[in-house]
Design an enzyme around this catalytic site. Structure first.
Site, short mmCIF file in Angstrom:
data_model
loop_
_atom_site.label_atom_id
_atom_site.label_comp_id
_atom_site.label_asym_id
_atom_site.label_seq_id
_atom_site.Cartn_x
_atom_site.Cartn_y
_atom_site.Cartn_z
N CYS A 219 0.80 -1.24 0.00
CA CYS A 219 0.00 0.00 0.00
C CYS A 219 0.83 1.29 0.00
CB CYS A 219 -0.93 0.00 1.20
SG CYS A 219 -2.12 -1.35 1.15
N1 LIG Z 1 -2.62 -5.84 2.09
C1 LIG Z 1 -3.11 -4.75 2.65
O1 LIG Z 1 -2.73 -4.40 3.75
C2 LIG Z 1 -4.18 -3.92 1.98
C3 LIG Z 1 -4.89 -3.02 2.74
C4 LIG Z 1 -5.86 -2.25 2.15
C5 LIG Z 1 -6.07 -2.36 0.78
N2 LIG Z 1 -5.34 -3.23 0.04
C6 LIG Z 1 -5.64 -3.32 -1.39
O2 LIG Z 1 -6.42 -4.50 -1.61
C7 LIG Z 1 -6.10 -5.07 -2.88
C8 LIG Z 1 -5.67 -6.52 -2.68
O3 LIG Z 1 -4.49 -6.55 -1.93
P1 LIG Z 1 -4.00 -7.83 -1.15
O4 LIG Z 1 -2.98 -7.35 -0.18
O5 LIG Z 1 -5.17 -8.61 -0.63
O6 LIG Z 1 -3.30 -8.65 -2.33
P2 LIG Z 1 -2.77 -10.16 -2.25
O7 LIG Z 1 -1.66 -10.24 -3.23
O8 LIG Z 1 -2.52 -10.56 -0.85
O9 LIG Z 1 -3.99 -11.02 -2.76
C9 LIG Z 1 -4.52 -10.91 -4.02
C10 LIG Z 1 -5.05 -12.28 -4.44
O10 LIG Z 1 -5.71 -12.08 -5.68
C11 LIG Z 1 -5.43 -13.20 -6.51
N3 LIG Z 1 -5.70 -12.77 -7.87
C12 LIG Z 1 -4.96 -12.00 -8.68
N4 LIG Z 1 -5.60 -11.79 -9.84
C13 LIG Z 1 -6.76 -12.46 -9.76
C14 LIG Z 1 -7.85 -12.63 -10.64
N5 LIG Z 1 -7.88 -12.05 -11.82
N6 LIG Z 1 -8.87 -13.41 -10.25
C15 LIG Z 1 -8.86 -14.00 -9.03
N7 LIG Z 1 -7.86 -13.87 -8.15
C16 LIG Z 1 -6.82 -13.09 -8.51
C17 LIG Z 1 -4.00 -13.55 -6.20
O11 LIG Z 1 -3.73 -14.91 -6.54
C18 LIG Z 1 -3.94 -13.30 -4.69
O12 LIG Z 1 -4.23 -14.46 -3.95
C19 LIG Z 1 -5.04 -4.17 -3.48
O13 LIG Z 1 -5.65 -3.23 -4.29
C20 LIG Z 1 -4.44 -3.49 -2.27
O14 LIG Z 1 -3.87 -2.24 -2.60
C21 LIG Z 1 -4.41 -4.03 0.61
#
Ligand SMILES: NC(=O)c1ccc[n+]([C@@H]2O[C@H](COP(=O)([O-])OP(=O)(O)OC[C@H]3O[C@@H](n4cnc5c(N)ncnc54)[C@H](O)[C@@H]3O)[C@@H](O)[C@H]2O)c1
Length: 401
Positions: free
Chosen positions: A257
């Protein structure tokens, strides 16, 4: 009610675990290995216990899948896929695009689609909606909303229930359905006037952190050059009961992030002709910290790191998590290696990373602490080398920022 959550990572699995107490959740992920692990009751995400996944699977309210046909009957679809930067540091919406294809190709009746992935203002209206429509075989009219995720992985005091949630639909009907969905497992919902405000608020929250971390990192360098303690100075400033918020210096920012989201804001600002010089500079200051730290370590060690055994302690981007995305430790290690140091790292929470394994916490010439997990013994750090440089301010008796 059936709910599909696209992406079973930090955000998607966390939200799935909360939602599955009230809804029938299909956790869709394109990574087959993650799906198999989850269906065998193993969580890969801090803060979501394997026992919770096992309980929900047994109850029949949660199942992971990578089959598009399994989300066909859902009434609500939540998008929680990565939004990284491209190699030239531009917003990369390719994961959102592929999630939209999955939705468009598999859902043919009207549903509510909520985006939780972080992106720039206009993503829901100008990218997600048209991409889903383009990939749908019929002219179905879905409802669209945004509710940016604010979860802080590994944190126990704030979670999905007690962290206020912003939301806004493209239509009043979408807003109402979104409120009904989240109000089952979130105490405070804050509706804003447009999806663009919610999208921008999320980016601004993380930009606020990025800029303040850069400020304190710059101040750490100023304090050192003045021969005063940055930590004592910050503690002194923090006695002011208003108008000040304490941030602490570090080797830089990491995770999915803070190093990424401000660049989304800067990119959209510049596209609209607005300057984002402050945001861009903050990013640079944080990226430059690793070089500054290696310079300080080198100066303290006769001006050369050539051939010296350097142990980097903590490669996760923050304490008590195994997440190494965008970790500042990588930059520190690269700079150390460029200076000829023989680098190994110790981080038993991460275990293995980039084809290397965690090394024992002992026997180095120099130890550089980048991240200090609670489980790492301070005394062992101090005994691991004759010279210790601590970037965290958590190892008393070490040299540091
Ligand atoms: N990690 C954090 O602390 C956090 C906090 C707030 C917001 N976010 C936002 O949330 C979103 C997700 O982040 P995250 O940390 O959960 O990511 P992550 O990498 O932990 O998880 C994403 C998952 O999505 C899957 N994926 C990718 N493309 C896909 C598709 N087309 N169809 C199905 N699955 C798919 C991946 O295999 C992975 O398991 C991002 O936009 C991030 O900026 C993250």
């Amino acid at each position: 009610m059936k709910v599909a959550i696209i992406g079973q990572g930090y955000v998607g699995l966390t939200i799935s675990a909360f939602a599955a107490d009230y809804f029938d959740v299909s956790g869709f992920d394109s990574d087959q290995k993650i799906v198999e692990q989850l269906n065998s009751g193993i969580s890969h995400i801090e803060g979501v216990e394997s026992s919770t996944i096992i309980k929900l699977i047994k109850k029949g309210s949660y199942r992971a899948t990578s089959k598009g046909s399994d989300i066909r009957e859902c009434e609500i679809v939540v998008i929680a896929v990565p939004t990284p930067l491209t190699s030239d540091r531009k917003p990369d919406l390719s994961f959102i695009e592929s999630a939209c294809k999955t939705i468009g190709q598999n859902i043919s009746k009207p549903v509510l689609i909520i985006n939780e992935s972080t992106s720039f203002p206009g993503t829901l209206r100008n990218f997600i909606k048209p991409t889903i429509e383009k990939n749908s075989s019929n002219s179905v009219t879905h409802s669209y909303a945004i509710s940016p995720e604010r979860v802080d992985p590994g944190r126990s005091d704030f979670n999905q229930k007690n962290t206020p949630r912003l939301y806004s639909g493209l239509t009043p009907e979408a807003s109402e359905k979104t409120r009904n969905f989240y109000s089952r497992f979130c105490d405070e919902l804050v509706e804003v006037s447009s999806p663009e405000v919610a999208e921008a608020a999320k980016l601004f929250e993380n930009t606020f952190r990025q800029v303040n971390i850069a400020l304190v990192n710059e101040f750490a360098q100023i304090a050192h050059s003045l021969g005063i303690s940055v930590y004592e100075t910050l503690d002194a400033a923090n006695t002011k009961p208003y108008g000040f918020m304490k941030f602490t210096p570090s080797a830089g920012v990491g995770g999915h992030c803070i190093p990424v989201d401000p660049t989304y804001l800067a990119a959209v600002a510049e596209e609209h002709g607005a300057p984002a010089t402050f945001i861009r500079r903050a990013n640079e200051v944080n990226l430059e910290m690793s070089e500054y730290i290696v310079r300080r370590v080198s100066e303290d060690n006769d001006g050369s790191l050539q051939g010296k055994n350097v142990l980097v302690v903590g490669v996760a981007y923050k304490p008590n998590v195994a997440d190494v995305r965008e970790t500042a430790a990588e930059l520190v290690i690269n700079h150390l290696r460029n200076q000829g140091a023989v680098v190994s790292w110790h981080d038993e929470v991460v275990g293995s990373w980039k084809g290397e394994s965690s090394a024992p916490l002992q026997g180095a010439d120099i130890t550089v602490v980048v991240t200090k997990h609670d489980s790492v013994d301070e005394k062992k750090i101090l005994a691991s080398a004759p010279y210790i440089f601590d970037t965290t301010g958590r190892v008393k008796g070490a040299k540091g920022l």
